[in-house]
Write a protein that holds these residues in place. Sequence first.
Motif, PDB file in Angstrom:
ATOM      1  N   GLY A  55      -2.769   5.950   0.723  1.00  0.00           N
ATOM      2  CA  GLY A  55      -1.946   5.511   2.118  1.00  0.00           C
ATOM      3  C   GLY A  55      -3.496   5.034   3.325  1.00  0.00           C
ATOM      4  O   GLY A  55      -3.677   6.083   3.364  1.00  0.00           O
ATOM      5  N   VAL A  56      -2.845   4.520   4.009  1.00  0.00           N
ATOM      6  CA  VAL A  56      -4.072   4.152   5.296  1.00  0.00           C
ATOM      7  C   VAL A  56      -3.503   3.249   6.184  1.00  0.00           C
ATOM      8  O   VAL A  56      -1.637   3.147   6.863  1.00  0.00           O
ATOM      9  CB  VAL A  56      -5.246   2.917   4.430  1.00  0.00           C
ATOM     10  N   GLY A  57      -3.777   3.335   7.493  1.00  0.00           N
ATOM     11  CA  GLY A  57      -3.070   2.612   8.817  1.00  0.00           C
ATOM     12  C   GLY A  57      -2.416   1.508   8.571  1.00  0.00           C
ATOM     13  O   GLY A  57      -1.422   1.603   9.476  1.00  0.00           O
ATOM     14  N   ASN A  58      -3.162   0.779   8.473  1.00  0.00           N
ATOM     15  CA  ASN A  58      -2.622  -0.834   8.033  1.00  0.00           C
ATOM     16  C   ASN A  58      -3.346  -1.533   6.835  1.00  0.00           C
ATOM     17  O   ASN A  58      -4.431  -0.576   5.727  1.00  0.00           O
ATOM     18  CB  ASN A  58      -3.315  -1.463   9.377  1.00  0.00           C
ATOM     19  N   GLY A 193      -1.422   0.562   5.713  1.00  0.00           N
ATOM     20  CA  GLY A 193      -1.450  -0.157   4.030  1.00  0.00           C
ATOM     21  C   GLY A 193      -1.169   0.917   3.269  1.00  0.00           C
ATOM     22  O   GLY A 193      -1.409   2.342   3.140  1.00  0.00           O
ATOM     23  N   ALA A 194      -2.164   0.197   2.233  1.00  0.00           N
ATOM     24  CA  ALA A 194      -2.688   1.628   0.876  1.00  0.00           C
ATOM     25  C   ALA A 194      -3.282   0.939   0.643  1.00  0.00           C
ATOM     26  O   ALA A 194      -3.887  -0.685   0.295  1.00  0.00           O
ATOM     27  CB  ALA A 194      -1.352   1.533   0.011  1.00  0.00           C
ATOM     28  N   ILE A 195      -4.362   1.566  -0.717  1.00  0.00           N
ATOM     29  CA  ILE A 195      -5.753   1.419  -1.354  1.00  0.00           C
ATOM     30  C   ILE A 195      -5.133   1.781  -2.896  1.00  0.00           C
ATOM     31  O   ILE A 195      -4.725   2.736  -2.463  1.00  0.00           O
ATOM     32  CB  ILE A 195      -6.745   1.571  -0.643  1.00  0.00           C
ATOM     33  N   LEU A 229      -1.696   6.664   7.106  1.00  0.00           N
ATOM     34  CA  LEU A 229      -0.213   6.434   6.953  1.00  0.00           C
ATOM     35  C   LEU A 229       0.862   7.114   6.713  1.00  0.00           C
ATOM     36  O   LEU A 229       0.469   8.102   6.275  1.00  0.00           O
ATOM     37  CB  LEU A 229      -0.270   6.180   5.373  1.00  0.00           C
ATOM     38  N   ASP A 230       1.290   7.231   8.183  1.00  0.00           N
ATOM     39  CA  ASP A 230       2.023   8.357   8.866  1.00  0.00           C
ATOM     40  C   ASP A 230       3.464   8.434   8.721  1.00  0.00           C
ATOM     41  O   ASP A 230       3.757   7.443   6.867  1.00  0.00           O
ATOM     42  CB  ASP A 230       2.018   8.228  10.467  1.00  0.00           C
ATOM     43  N   GLY A 231       3.913  10.046   8.645  1.00  0.00           N
ATOM     44  CA  GLY A 231       4.604  10.214   7.567  1.00  0.00           C
ATOM     45  C   GLY A 231       6.025   9.875   7.665  1.00  0.00           C
ATOM     46  O   GLY A 231       6.647   9.219   7.355  1.00  0.00           O
ATOM     47  N   ILE A 232       6.393   8.699   9.282  1.00  0.00           N
ATOM     48  CA  ILE A 232       7.935   8.246   9.446  1.00  0.00           C
ATOM     49  C   ILE A 232       7.812   6.418   8.652  1.00  0.00           C
ATOM     50  O   ILE A 232       8.758   6.616   7.469  1.00  0.00           O
ATOM     51  CB  ILE A 232       8.258   8.010  10.733  1.00  0.00           C
ATOM     52  N   GLN A 233       6.658   6.478   8.900  1.00  0.00           N
ATOM     53  CA  GLN A 233       6.745   4.921   7.596  1.00  0.00           C
ATOM     54  C   GLN A 233       6.887   5.136   6.517  1.00  0.00           C
ATOM     55  O   GLN A 233       6.512   4.039   5.390  1.00  0.00           O
ATOM     56  CB  GLN A 233       4.632   4.327   7.793  1.00  0.00           C
ATOM     57  N   ALA A 234       5.271   6.792   6.054  1.00  0.00           N
ATOM     58  CA  ALA A 234       5.935   6.666   4.322  1.00  0.00           C
ATOM     59  C   ALA A 234       7.258   7.290   3.672  1.00  0.00           C
ATOM     60  O   ALA A 234       7.754   6.160   2.861  1.00  0.00           O
ATOM     61  CB  ALA A 234       4.614   8.176   3.674  1.00  0.00           C
ATOM     62  N   ALA A 235       8.231   7.359   4.519  1.00  0.00           N
ATOM     63  CA  ALA A 235       9.489   8.416   4.346  1.00  0.00           C
ATOM     64  C   ALA A 235       9.803   6.522   3.730  1.00  0.00           C
ATOM     65  O   ALA A 235      10.932   6.410   3.674  1.00  0.00           O
ATOM     66  CB  ALA A 235       9.733   8.636   5.250  1.00  0.00           C
ATOM     67  N   ILE A 236       9.882   5.706   5.247  1.00  0.00           N
ATOM     68  CA  ILE A 236      10.610   4.551   4.942  1.00  0.00           C
ATOM     69  C   ILE A 236      10.192   3.501   3.823  1.00  0.00           C
ATOM     70  O   ILE A 236      11.185   2.819   3.375  1.00  0.00           O
ATOM     71  CB  ILE A 236      10.142   3.581   6.749  1.00  0.00           C
ATOM     72  N   LEU A 237       8.696   3.814   3.875  1.00  0.00           N
ATOM     73  CA  LEU A 237       8.436   2.611   2.234  1.00  0.00           C
ATOM     74  C   LEU A 237       8.565   3.304   1.119  1.00  0.00           C
ATOM     75  O   LEU A 237       9.566   3.030   0.609  1.00  0.00           O
ATOM     76  CB  LEU A 237       6.449   2.778   2.700  1.00  0.00           C
ATOM     77  N   ASN A 238       9.275   4.528   1.225  1.00  0.00           N
ATOM     78  CA  ASN A 238       9.646   5.480   0.254  1.00  0.00           C
ATOM     79  C   ASN A 238      11.106   4.524  -0.181  1.00  0.00           C
ATOM     80  O   ASN A 238      11.743   4.224  -1.718  1.00  0.00           O
ATOM     81  CB  ASN A 238       9.208   7.550   0.265  1.00  0.00           C
TER      82      ASN A 238
END
Length: 361
Positions: A55-58, A193-195, A229-238
């Motif tokens: 995970g990355v910022g965008n 974002g993600a690599i 990639l912050d925790g809140i965005q990661a949780a939403i994406l999950n």
Amino acid sequence: MIKFLDLKKQYLEIKEEIDKAIFDVIQNSAFVGGKYLEEFENNFAKYLKTKHAIGVGNGTDALEVALWALDLSKESEVIVPANTFIATSEAVSRNNLKVRFVDCNKYYQINTKSIEEHINENTSAIIAVHLYGHPANMKKILEIAKKYNLKVIEDSAQAHGAMIDNQKVGTFGDIAAFSFYPGKNLGAYGDAGAIVTNNDKLAEKIKKYINHGRSEKYNHEFEGRNTRLDGIQAAILNIKLKHLNKWLEKRNKIAKKYLNEIKNPKIKLPQVIEDIYHAWHLFVIKTENRDEFIKYMQKKGIQTGIHYPIALPKLKAYEYLNQDCKNFKACKEDKYLVSIPIGEHLEDKKIDYIIKVINNY
């Protein structure tokens, strides 16, 4: 008004799951790093059937870091399709590499013949953009890369879940970049974002680089950068990842209906390769009098978009390249492109209405 995109409606359909996920992150103060990020990275890698998802910022950072990790020769050239978002080419320039634009084919994807025509002794890599959700011709691209000893980066920002022979895009090249911008098929509630890579050494190198070049707190092996990639965005994406296949099925159902039922000689529909699974991030048509068509659709209460109105080589930002693209299909046809609504927010009656309106244009 039929919206081009309706993120609020999507949220309301999964509100309970999303609210709980956000609350859990806040309650556990897991804002940067931690279990929610790890869970999403593992689940996204599993979804793609690849070894590493970072995970990355965008999505732009994902492209920049992916190119950095390949350690390409400075001032070498990276091949980029003329029709894509500027983030693809920006990532090249920001790594002190040179952009070399090539043409697109009838599927809006990078033209493999044009790739070979523009390869020279300075070429170091190819960026294959799976534009609009349609996979690029990865088999041919990989053949060319092998022939000329080039690296392959997949810009998969618009193609979450798209496949070639049941293999998901983002897993063919040396490395891939995904964007989770809110409007994407798999979108966060902010930038994310993600690599993605199957290369262990690249993954280890990237994990250090995106966290200031450190292997542990205050132990910096080299100068890096901060993109997380912050925790809140990661949780939403999950949560959203669980619904992605269902949403993709809806997009494919709508696209099939459009392709079968829109019949107007003034409208040119997109073409699709048979042996691929399209993610249909966008449904892009061509019409000669674009402004007239957009006004007509607005009058009928239907929002549209343009992706993209100016082919990259024609932008002021790239005047310095002096690259003539007048013979490029992408540079001739950019003025005809229009995107019509597609997505899980559309009910059957709205889809039927869109088709009727377009057929009456």
